[in-house]
Scaffold this active site. Structure first.
Site, mmCIF file in Angstrom:
data_model
loop_
_atom_site.group_PDB
_atom_site.id
_atom_site.type_symbol
_atom_site.label_atom_id
_atom_site.label_comp_id
_atom_site.label_asym_id
_atom_site.label_seq_id
_atom_site.Cartn_x
_atom_site.Cartn_y
_atom_site.Cartn_z
ATOM 1 N N ASP A 139 -6.298 -6.434 -7.676
ATOM 2 C CA ASP A 139 -6.176 -5.694 -6.468
ATOM 3 C C ASP A 139 -5.172 -5.039 -6.032
ATOM 4 O O ASP A 139 -5.061 -3.894 -5.752
ATOM 5 C CB ASP A 139 -6.708 -6.695 -5.257
ATOM 6 C CG ASP A 139 -8.137 -7.288 -5.565
ATOM 7 O OD1 ASP A 139 -8.798 -6.608 -6.344
ATOM 8 O OD2 ASP A 139 -8.266 -8.304 -4.733
ATOM 9 N N CYS A 140 -3.881 -5.482 -6.322
ATOM 10 C CA CYS A 140 -2.756 -4.861 -6.045
ATOM 11 C C CYS A 140 -2.356 -4.080 -7.087
ATOM 12 O O CYS A 140 -1.249 -3.092 -6.943
ATOM 13 C CB CYS A 140 -1.608 -5.686 -5.519
ATOM 14 S SG CYS A 140 -1.468 -7.318 -6.402
ATOM 15 N N TYR A 141 -2.363 -4.179 -8.318
ATOM 16 C CA TYR A 141 -2.070 -3.681 -9.473
ATOM 17 C C TYR A 141 -3.409 -3.239 -10.488
ATOM 18 O O TYR A 141 -3.622 -3.722 -11.244
ATOM 19 C CB TYR A 141 -1.152 -4.129 -10.584
ATOM 20 C CG TYR A 141 0.105 -4.592 -9.862
ATOM 21 C CD1 TYR A 141 1.091 -3.688 -10.338
ATOM 22 C CD2 TYR A 141 0.395 -5.717 -8.974
ATOM 23 C CE1 TYR A 141 2.423 -3.906 -9.771
ATOM 24 C CE2 TYR A 141 1.551 -6.011 -8.595
ATOM 25 C CZ TYR A 141 2.673 -4.923 -8.788
ATOM 26 O OH TYR A 141 3.981 -5.204 -8.315
#
Lengths: 402, 136
Positions: A139-141
């Site tokens: 989700d963040c990368y």
């Protein structure tokens, strides 16, 4: 006469320090005596330039937009796999890493034309390097694929970090079998056809400070053409080996773990290297200054090749089978004469470590110090000595029971 | 005057099956020692020879080869050392069968004498920094 590192640094700053190489000190001490030489000389510089497999570099590539987590994925640098078991944008590349499609020893002896050591050399040379990465996406990368050129000048950090360099003495290699063998000690011809060795001998850093009285953690050094530091003892650091009366180990003994900013290093001193039939590696230049704090310390730096002995090991059977047997002991004076007598045979010798380049390193370091560009550091902790009780253990295999 | 030179001969495909080198002996009284012979998949032939004889006959022999269509290079240009890459370690010294490398006992610099080189190419892959290059 005892001097301190602070006093020597003061003289360096004033341009008054007397600095000589570990080769030059031999004649000076012979002429003036150890006592007077120790009073006059402040620093003795050493050097070595040879293939050192436990070398590598780490860097931070900077983050992409959108972000990609290289960590835990797969990253290739000019097709050579880098280690990604770190945070999102950090990579480590080891000198012996090979492209997945390198044929290795499928056709023996393999050529090993390009590997991690060559990537490091090209990076230091300012050449663009191809980075190709795949990641699993989070989700963040979110990004899963990256293909780009990278260049050392754009990296946030590029650090040479060699976990074992500058071996204090090393095996002398021979082959008693009836066929040529291809080893990390070079091509060894059948029936004791040649003998290879790999040390700068009388110029080598740890052979000039055999009991680690000045070289320790935090010692500032010449590394790959720039400056670096001793970070720790190197892996396999093994001080407890047979030694001569003057303290020179007769086997591989101490080692250094070294670190330094790759951005200020040069490809002249970090050379991608191919050992036929063995693999890729990196030839590294290391030079260590020895502060002459006492007569005793100066005495150690006067060691000559004739006083340093190495063990000749049979790389056709004893070495691969982890047998401790040796074929004999020879001095580096003999080895450097071009031939040695062993088992009733006169055998030609060759070196894998460049002595002229070791001289150049010691000279360069000497000039840096004379010109006030390089100050000595006081180690923050010593390297473990014989009293440490360190032993070099083999791997004791145990069956894995389900 | 007698001469002895090491040369590289390139035979184009159309000449590979013809007896050419033998005429050097018959017609020009030259002697040769084959150092290397190779026919590539495209059937271009390559021959490395040490050729010796009287200068006048030698020159005639070379003219004959050239006129036949053989391309000639002198061997000394063929194995070269990349001076930038050579680190003067000396690993080549005991590999070379013709003593073309020599170590200066004082400076420990390695010299390469390509007039002694027989183009066996053993040093090419045995050189750790790969400083030895073969140019055919």
């Amino acid at each position: 006469m005892a001097k301190t590192i602070e006093e020597i640094n003061e003289k360096i700053k004033q341009g008054k320090a007397v600095v000589v190489t570990a080769e030059e000190i031999i004649g000076i001490a012979r002429e003036k005596g150890v006592k007077q030489a120790a009073e006059e000389v402040d620093v003795v510089t050493t050097g070595t330039f040879g293939p050192m497999c436990s070398s590598g570099a780490y860097f931070n590539t900077g983050h992409t937009r959108p972000r990609i987590k290289l960590g835990g994925g797969k990253t290739l640098l000019n097709d050579v796999p880098a280690y990604t078991g770190l945070a999102a944008a950090d990579l480590f590349i080891g000198a012996t890493a090979l492209p997945d499609d390198d044929p290795r020893n499928k056709v023996h002896p393999g050529e090993f034309n390009y590997g991690g050591g060559h990537v490091i050399e090209e990076l230091v040379d300012g050449k663009d390097i191809r980075l190709e990465a795949t990641a699993y996406g989070t989700d963040c990368y979110p990004r899963k694929k990256l293909e780009t050129l990278i260049n050392i000048k754009d990296l946030n950090d590029a650090v040479l970090f060699n976990i074992r360099n500058a071996y204090q003495n090393y095996n002398v290699a021979a082959n008693t079998s009836d066929k040529t063998i291809y080893t990390y000690m070079g091509v060894l011809r059948a029936n004791l056809g040649n003998i290879n060795y790999a040390t700068a001998g009388q110029l080598s850093p740890l052979l000039n400070d055999p009991h680690y009285k000045t070289i320790g953690i935090g010692t500032r050094i010449f590394l790959g053409g720039g400056t670096g530091f001793v970070a720790w003892q190197g892996t396999q650091h093994n001080p407890d080996v047979p030694r001569t009366e003057k303290g020179a180990p007769k086997r591989g003994a101490g080692t250094l773990c070294v670190i330094g900013d790759l951005k200020q290093m040069s490809p002249r001193w970090l050379v991608g290297t191919s050992m036929l039939g063995y693999g890729c590696t990196l030839t590294v230049g290391v030079g260590v200054p020895i502060p002459i704090l006492s007569e005793e310390i100066l005495g150690y730096t006067t060691v000559t090749d004739a006083e340093i002995f190495g063990a000749v090991i049979d790389y056709s059977s004893d070495y691969p089978n982890m047998k401790a047997d040796i074929l004999g002991e020879v001095s580096y004076g003999q080895l450097k004469s071009g031939k040695v007598k062993l088992k009733g045979k006169e055998i030609p010798t060759a070196s894998l470590s460049s002595y002229p380049r070791a001289v150049e390193i010691a000279q360069t370091l000497k000039e840096w110090i004379i010109n006030g560009k390089f100050l000595l550091t006081q180690p923050v902790a010593p390297l473990p000595g014989v009293e440490s009780g360190i032993t070099f253990k083999p791997l004791k295999e145990r069956p894995i029971e389900e | 005057m007698a001469v002895s030179k090491r040369i590289v001969l390139h035979f184009p495909k159309r000449l590979v099956n013809r007896p050419i080198v033998s005429r050097l002996i018959k017609d020009y009284d030259l002697e040769f020692n084959i150092l290397k012979a190779l026919v590539t998949p495209e059937e271009e032939g390559l021959l490395v020879l040490e050729l010796s004889g009287e200068q006048t006959e030698y020159d005639k022999g070379i003219r004959y080869l050239t006129e036949t269509g053989v391309r000639i290079q002198s061997l000394s240009q063929d194995v070269l050392r990349n001076e930038e890459r050579c680190t003067h370690c000396g690993a080549c010294i005991t590999i070379c069968p013709s003593d073309a490398f020599e170590l200066d006992p004082l400076t420990r610099q390695v010299s390469f004498y390509n007039e002694k080189c027989v183009a066996c190419v053993l040093c090419i892959k045995a050189c750790p920094p790969r400083a030895m290059e073969v140019h055919f």
